[in-house]
Design an enzyme around this catalytic site. Structure first.
Site, short mmCIF file in Angstrom:
data_model
loop_
_atom_site.label_atom_id
_atom_site.label_comp_id
_atom_site.label_asym_id
_atom_site.label_seq_id
_atom_site.Cartn_x
_atom_site.Cartn_y
_atom_site.Cartn_z
CD GLU A 109 -2.41 -1.41 2.66
OE1 GLU A 109 -1.81 -0.92 3.64
OE2 GLU A 109 -3.39 -2.13 2.75
CE1 TYR A 121 7.75 1.01 -3.45
CE2 TYR A 121 5.61 2.01 -3.18
CZ TYR A 121 6.86 1.72 -2.68
OH TYR A 121 7.22 2.13 -1.43
#
Length: 158
Positions: A109, A121
């Site tokens: 998250e 990411y």
């Protein structure tokens, strides 16, 4: 700059918490929570030690052996060590450990207001799968949930 990655220990808690509270001012983990994570049986926490012995970053993974899944719990790099590949290095080390533990997918998250982390990411192969509205409190910032299908380890020639 060159860092040494090593497993975090209880002795690193003070340095980790100094970074944690500086980086995550409104939603930092408590020392008790961080200590439990570092010492937990399913966790894998690393620190990036600078040549002077200081800690410039840390990252943590939750990956029970054989579960097939892993979660990147946290990652932080001090301001002066950013943009030098340390975050990527920490992430790759966690992904290697997730693979070693048999994970076929890794979740994380990230704050919706952190485009730099989201870009990293995505570069590592994570894809957005959902949003948790108002997840980060007290700021009311959404959490972007991302998933990576863990690629097979590829040996390289020296």
């Amino acid at each position: 700059m060159s860092w040494t990655l090593r497993r975090a220990t209880d002795a690193d808690l003070e340095a980790i918490m100094a970074i944690e509270t500086a980086m995550f001012e409104t939603d930092a983990w408590s020392p008790a929570t961080m200590a439990a994570e570092i010492g937990g049986p399913h966790g894998y926490y690393l620190v990036a030690e600078a040549p002077d012995g200081g800690v410039d970053g840390y990252a943590g993974l939750l990956a029970p052996e054989g579960s097939g899944q892993a979660d990147i719990q946290t990652i932080a790099v001090v301001e002066q060590a950013r943009r030098r590949g340390l975050g990527r290095t920490l992430m790759l080390a966690l992904l290697d450990e997730a693979r070693r533990r048999g994970a076929t997918e890794v979740f994380l998250e990230v704050r919706a207001d952190n485009p730099g982390a989201q870009a990293l990411y995505r570069q590592l192969g994570f894809a957005e799968i959902a949003v948790r509205p108002n997840y980060y409190q007290p700021d009311g910032v959404d959490a972007v949930i991302m998933r990576l299908a863990v690629p097979e380890h590829q040996a390289t020639l020296a």
